[in-house]
Design a protein around this motif. Structure first.
Motif, short mmCIF file in Angstrom:
data_model
loop_
_atom_site.label_atom_id
_atom_site.label_comp_id
_atom_site.label_asym_id
_atom_site.label_seq_id
_atom_site.Cartn_x
_atom_site.Cartn_y
_atom_site.Cartn_z
N ARG A 1 3.50 -5.12 3.23
CA ARG A 1 4.05 -4.99 4.32
C ARG A 1 3.01 -5.12 5.31
O ARG A 1 1.77 -4.86 5.06
CB ARG A 1 4.66 -3.57 4.78
CG ARG A 1 6.30 -3.48 4.13
CD ARG A 1 6.89 -2.21 4.41
NE ARG A 1 6.63 -1.50 3.09
CZ ARG A 1 7.06 -0.13 3.07
NH1 ARG A 1 6.65 0.35 4.16
NH2 ARG A 1 6.95 0.31 2.08
N GLY B 1 2.28 -4.41 12.78
CA GLY B 1 3.48 -4.98 13.59
C GLY B 1 3.52 -4.77 14.76
O GLY B 1 2.74 -4.20 15.41
N ARG C 1 5.64 -3.28 16.65
CA ARG C 1 5.79 -1.94 17.12
C ARG C 1 4.68 -1.14 17.26
O ARG C 1 4.35 -0.26 18.22
CB ARG C 1 6.70 -1.25 16.11
CG ARG C 1 7.27 0.04 16.50
CD ARG C 1 8.20 0.71 15.39
NE ARG C 1 9.39 0.02 15.07
CZ ARG C 1 10.11 0.27 14.39
NH1 ARG C 1 9.74 1.15 13.45
NH2 ARG C 1 11.27 -0.44 14.10
N ALA D 1 6.29 1.58 10.49
CA ALA D 1 6.70 0.11 10.40
C ALA D 1 8.18 -0.05 10.29
O ALA D 1 9.00 0.65 9.74
CB ALA D 1 5.84 -0.49 9.44
N SER D 2 8.61 -1.28 10.44
CA SER D 2 9.98 -1.50 10.17
C SER D 2 10.25 -1.41 8.63
O SER D 2 9.59 -1.85 7.94
CB SER D 2 10.36 -3.04 10.49
OG SER D 2 11.93 -3.45 10.38
N GLY D 3 11.48 -0.69 8.76
CA GLY D 3 11.76 -0.40 7.22
C GLY D 3 11.15 0.94 6.65
O GLY D 3 11.34 1.20 5.40
N GLU D 4 10.34 1.80 7.26
CA GLU D 4 9.77 2.91 6.67
C GLU D 4 10.30 4.10 7.44
O GLU D 4 10.92 3.79 8.64
CB GLU D 4 7.93 2.77 7.09
CG GLU D 4 7.46 2.00 6.20
CD GLU D 4 5.84 2.10 6.56
OE1 GLU D 4 4.99 1.97 5.69
OE2 GLU D 4 5.56 2.46 7.67
#
Length: 136
Positions: free
Chosen positions: A15, A19, A21, A73-76
């Motif tokens: 990952r 990111g 974000r 992060a996205s998906g965490e």
């Protein structure tokens, strides 16, 4: 004799560490953290030199990136991002330690350098160490 295929190891895709974000959160934190560090380091007076201010900006940016690394992060999940060990908390504490160091000798470049070293340590520890997997 036919060759036996070796088992294929599946790896989770890496990952992105930084990111959008996290970068946005870091950018939002920089001005507030800079104001906090300048205030801790003696405030805005005639004694503020460009070298001191430049180093304090570097401390603020590094500290903001360290704190932004705690944003999932996205998906965490929050739990995976924060970590489960006491070492996961130490990195965030380096920002407070930097503010403490700046307050020890206001407007002195000699105290900004250790403060920068402390927040760099926190950022390196936060981004390079392997994260503990939390028990679910």
């Amino acid at each position: 004799m036919t060759p036996v295929p070796l088992p294929v190891r599946t790896r989770r895709p890496a990952r992105a560490t930084w990111g959008r974000r996290r970068l946005v959160v870091g950018a939002v934190l920089v001005p507030g953290l800079l104001a906090l560090l300048v205030q801790a380091g003696g405030g805005w007076t005639a004694a503020v030199t460009p070298a001191w201010l430049g180093l304090v900006v570097a401390v603020a940016v590094t500290g903001a990136l360290t704190l932004a690394s705690y944003v999932p992060a996205s998906g965490e999940t929050w739990r995976d991002t924060l970590g489960c060990s006491p070492c996961a908390v130490v990195s965030g504490g380096t920002v407070l330690a930097a503010a403490f160091l700046l307050g020890q000798a206001p407007h002195q470049v000699g105290m900004v350098l250790p403060a920068l070293a402390v927040v760099l340590f926190g950022l390196v520890q936060r981004t390079s160490s392997t994260r503990d997997v939390c028990m679910r």
